[in-house]
Design an enzyme around this catalytic site. Sequence first.
Site, PDB file in Angstrom:
ATOM      1  N   LEU A  33     -22.889 -13.754  75.098  1.00  0.00           N
ATOM      2  CA  LEU A  33     -21.451 -13.842  74.658  1.00  0.00           C
ATOM      3  C   LEU A  33     -20.473 -12.652  75.171  1.00  0.00           C
ATOM      4  O   LEU A  33     -21.077 -11.538  75.330  1.00  0.00           O
ATOM      5  CB  LEU A  33     -21.463 -13.973  73.215  1.00  0.00           C
ATOM      6  CG  LEU A  33     -22.139 -15.362  72.736  1.00  0.00           C
ATOM      7  CD1 LEU A  33     -22.314 -15.344  71.199  1.00  0.00           C
ATOM      8  CD2 LEU A  33     -21.786 -16.742  73.598  1.00  0.00           C
ATOM      9  N   HIS A  37     -15.704 -15.721  74.652  1.00  0.00           N
ATOM     10  CA  HIS A  37     -16.305 -16.379  73.388  1.00  0.00           C
ATOM     11  C   HIS A  37     -16.095 -16.051  71.977  1.00  0.00           C
ATOM     12  O   HIS A  37     -15.926 -17.057  71.119  1.00  0.00           O
ATOM     13  CB  HIS A  37     -17.767 -16.113  73.400  1.00  0.00           C
ATOM     14  CG  HIS A  37     -18.463 -16.718  74.671  1.00  0.00           C
ATOM     15  ND1 HIS A  37     -18.989 -15.873  75.663  1.00  0.00           N
ATOM     16  CD2 HIS A  37     -18.555 -17.972  75.400  1.00  0.00           C
ATOM     17  CE1 HIS A  37     -19.325 -16.702  76.707  1.00  0.00           C
ATOM     18  NE2 HIS A  37     -19.204 -17.813  76.567  1.00  0.00           N
ATOM     19  N   LYS A 150     -10.587 -21.575  80.507  1.00  0.00           N
ATOM     20  CA  LYS A 150     -11.164 -20.943  81.963  1.00  0.00           C
ATOM     21  C   LYS A 150     -11.777 -22.157  82.567  1.00  0.00           C
ATOM     22  O   LYS A 150     -11.763 -22.420  83.816  1.00  0.00           O
ATOM     23  CB  LYS A 150     -12.015 -19.717  81.674  1.00  0.00           C
ATOM     24  CG  LYS A 150     -12.590 -19.392  82.985  1.00  0.00           C
ATOM     25  CD  LYS A 150     -13.103 -18.027  82.984  1.00  0.00           C
ATOM     26  CE  LYS A 150     -14.690 -18.015  82.302  1.00  0.00           C
ATOM     27  NZ  LYS A 150     -15.241 -18.627  83.465  1.00  0.00           N
ATOM     28  N   ASP A 151     -12.514 -22.971  81.833  1.00  0.00           N
ATOM     29  CA  ASP A 151     -13.070 -24.122  81.949  1.00  0.00           C
ATOM     30  C   ASP A 151     -12.107 -25.212  81.877  1.00  0.00           C
ATOM     31  O   ASP A 151     -12.541 -26.229  81.214  1.00  0.00           O
ATOM     32  CB  ASP A 151     -14.282 -24.392  81.422  1.00  0.00           C
ATOM     33  CG  ASP A 151     -15.438 -23.239  81.773  1.00  0.00           C
ATOM     34  OD1 ASP A 151     -15.585 -22.810  82.899  1.00  0.00           O
ATOM     35  OD2 ASP A 151     -15.736 -22.623  80.786  1.00  0.00           O
ATOM     36  N   ARG A 188     -21.008 -14.391  84.064  1.00  0.00           N
ATOM     37  CA  ARG A 188     -21.483 -14.171  85.607  1.00  0.00           C
ATOM     38  C   ARG A 188     -21.018 -12.979  86.047  1.00  0.00           C
ATOM     39  O   ARG A 188     -21.488 -12.768  87.030  1.00  0.00           O
ATOM     40  CB  ARG A 188     -21.102 -15.472  86.220  1.00  0.00           C
ATOM     41  CG  ARG A 188     -22.115 -16.945  85.901  1.00  0.00           C
ATOM     42  CD  ARG A 188     -21.817 -17.950  87.145  1.00  0.00           C
ATOM     43  NE  ARG A 188     -23.117 -18.852  86.862  1.00  0.00           N
ATOM     44  CZ  ARG A 188     -22.545 -20.034  86.076  1.00  0.00           C
ATOM     45  NH1 ARG A 188     -21.568 -20.289  85.531  1.00  0.00           N
ATOM     46  NH2 ARG A 188     -23.685 -20.981  86.324  1.00  0.00           N
TER      47      ARG A 188
END
Length: 283
Positions: A33, A37, A150-151, A188
């Site tokens: 996280l 998050h 973001k997603d 990532r």
Amino acid sequence: MKIATTIAEVRAQVAAWKKEGLTVGLVPTMGYLHEGHASLVDEAVRQCDRVVVSVFVNPTQFGPNEDLEDYPRDFDRDKALLEEHGCHLVFHPSVEEMYPEGAATYVEIHSDMPKQLCGKTRPIHFRGVCTVVSKLFNIVTPDKAFFGQKDAQQLAILRRMVRDLSYGIQLVGCPIVREADGLAKSSRNTYLNPQERQAALVLSQAVKLGQELVAQGERDAAKLVAAMSAHIAAQPLARIDYVEAVDGVTMEPVETLQGTVLVAMAVYIGKTRLIDNFIVEGL
């Protein structure tokens, strides 16, 4: 803060909360996280009486040559962050708990939505996402669930799933959280070496360029995408997966910026695939 590793533990705790008349928020995560998050947890704490965060690296959303085994994990670090931000229950199941032997049922949207953008190179990804989120919804039965913008394609697909399957759950989209230099927070990002980390700024620079062009009156999607792509392509360490402008609801490509449009990108920096986007509304 409690830690649960079984579905039965989560159901028992949520049932007790609901018996008290408390509202429940869910933040699904794959762990490792970061502040992005944490912002979702903060929003869930603001809006709900009790907050459940799942920490589960979901194998069904990874393709054969993707980074399932290498995906960063640090549950002790995750627990500390979640406790600091007011999480009440962490659900940290094993793969066997979530997918018992012989599991063969998936949740899949049969439209072009999951075939666009990330779905072009990750064909099974959104089937895995919908399946695990559907399972989490059934386990936690939250009043609200919180996801990051973001997603953006994931959020749009999950909104469709919630509508189509009649889930009585409100999905709350939360803004992208960025590093001080603009890079969107991502688990990532830890894959990047110092040179790649600097090169990765090309994504947020392209976002800023796109926003500036829209503010200047650009409405031609192809011209907008071309300008952003050219900026990214000028970075030697960057390899474009896609840069596209799509309808913000259906994810279908658009020719003209009108209504709600998602301008999204996926770019490889070295071997690391990063995503970023912005939304254009009210045109």
